[in-house]
Scaffold this motif. Sequence first.
Motif, short mmCIF file in Angstrom:
data_model
loop_
_atom_site.label_atom_id
_atom_site.label_comp_id
_atom_site.label_asym_id
_atom_site.label_seq_id
_atom_site.Cartn_x
_atom_site.Cartn_y
_atom_site.Cartn_z
N ASN A 188 -24.25 15.14 23.46
CA ASN A 188 -24.34 16.04 22.29
C ASN A 188 -22.99 16.68 21.95
O ASN A 188 -22.92 17.78 21.44
N VAL A 189 -21.91 15.97 22.29
CA VAL A 189 -20.56 16.45 21.98
C VAL A 189 -19.92 15.49 20.98
O VAL A 189 -19.85 14.28 21.23
N GLN A 190 -19.46 16.01 19.88
CA GLN A 190 -18.80 15.20 18.85
C GLN A 190 -17.37 15.70 18.68
O GLN A 190 -17.11 16.91 18.69
N VAL A 191 -16.43 14.79 18.51
CA VAL A 191 -15.03 15.15 18.34
C VAL A 191 -14.63 14.93 16.87
O VAL A 191 -14.88 13.86 16.31
N ARG A 201 -6.37 11.25 21.70
CA ARG A 201 -7.01 12.42 22.30
C ARG A 201 -8.51 12.42 22.02
O ARG A 201 -9.32 12.77 22.90
N LYS A 202 -8.88 12.02 20.83
CA LYS A 202 -10.31 11.93 20.49
C LYS A 202 -11.02 10.97 21.43
O LYS A 202 -12.11 11.27 21.95
N SER A 203 -10.41 9.82 21.67
CA SER A 203 -11.00 8.82 22.57
C SER A 203 -11.10 9.36 24.00
O SER A 203 -12.12 9.17 24.68
N ILE A 204 -10.04 10.02 24.47
CA ILE A 204 -10.02 10.55 25.84
C ILE A 204 -11.13 11.59 26.02
O ILE A 204 -11.84 11.60 27.02
N ILE A 205 -11.28 12.48 25.03
CA ILE A 205 -12.31 13.52 25.10
C ILE A 205 -13.70 12.90 25.09
O ILE A 205 -14.58 13.27 25.89
N ALA A 206 -13.91 11.92 24.19
CA ALA A 206 -15.22 11.26 24.12
C ALA A 206 -15.56 10.57 25.43
O ALA A 206 -16.70 10.67 25.93
#
Length: 379
Positions: free
Chosen positions: A65-68, A50-55
Amino acid sequence: MKKIGFSGTLDPITNGHMWVIGEARSLADEVLVFLSENPAKKPKFSAEERKSIIALSCAEQGWDNVQVVIVKGDYTARAAKKHGAECLIRGIRTTADFDYENLIQQTNVDVLQGAKTIFVMPPRDLGSVSSSFVKALEGPIGWNWIMKKFVPGPAYHAWVLSWLRKEWETLWDYAHADAPSIAHADQWFVRLTGSTAYGGPARHYHNLDHLVHGLCEIRVWAANTQPDPRDVDIIKQAFWFHDAEYGAVHGDVSNEEASVQLWLGSSLCHDMGDAAELIRATDHFQEAAVEHRLKDIMLSVDLAILGQDEEVYQNYARGIRQEYIHLTEAKYREQRGGALAHLRRKAEQGRLFGNAYFADQYNERAIENMTRELAQLAG
């Protein structure tokens, strides 16, 4: 505001979530997306996935400027404050959402001494979009085309690959296969769904969507007609490979024959000949050169896209144009018009779908769709 947080399971992230992140970016210099690992929810994708998909989804928008952040063993409101975010942002779609989120916000602040919450209301077209809504779409014919409207590209790609993986594992009976057989099948799954086959960047129609749609058509046809299960497997084997080689230069060898050779070289099962002949039968412009007892089913599955609703058909037509982007507009209109005229004549004669089940489902709408596109090509 320097930092603002957004929390959720995001399984998968939807366009609604992306809208909230976009709003957060307008309020703060940096957005922290907090993913909580909650085993009780049994998410489809792991926290790292999910982290990879969001990034990837944020990168696709050019948002740098978005960090997961994955939260383990803590409340997200408390974790947000530890990471320097004094506020969380949440989307409110309904009054029920507000009542629930207001209770959570009170708990976050009064009990956990965590971050406060800012509420925003999404636009009307995103008001009903949630992860559970998207998950409920999976299954029926066309589910992938509908899902694509509600999730960002990376989330859609990951979901489709996950669905195809389950179909592939069932086809080759992973539950009872030995480790070498599974490893061998895995290699072929990666090859077929990767950049040299259906996952290729130039595959605008004969791509992963095409695979999903066709496999759904096969499953629904089988459920309604109860054919021999062995025949169903042969059709699926052929469909997985029938357009694996497409648009490349193979000398005097057709795409169909090149796909046959790829299938035979895979050594995925002992009896390869039946599916090989079925792949050879997928050339829509040969009438009787290749015969096979399952030919009518295979061709009907492949042509079912012609009988979909107007929006899906228009997306299909645009995809075909992109695959032939190397042709001038005049040349494309000539060649595409000729192909459609041929297929429409067959539909009008009741010969486009050789199988009665597919003819009943799609013939009338296929004529309407092709007639409309032919008028557009002539205009």
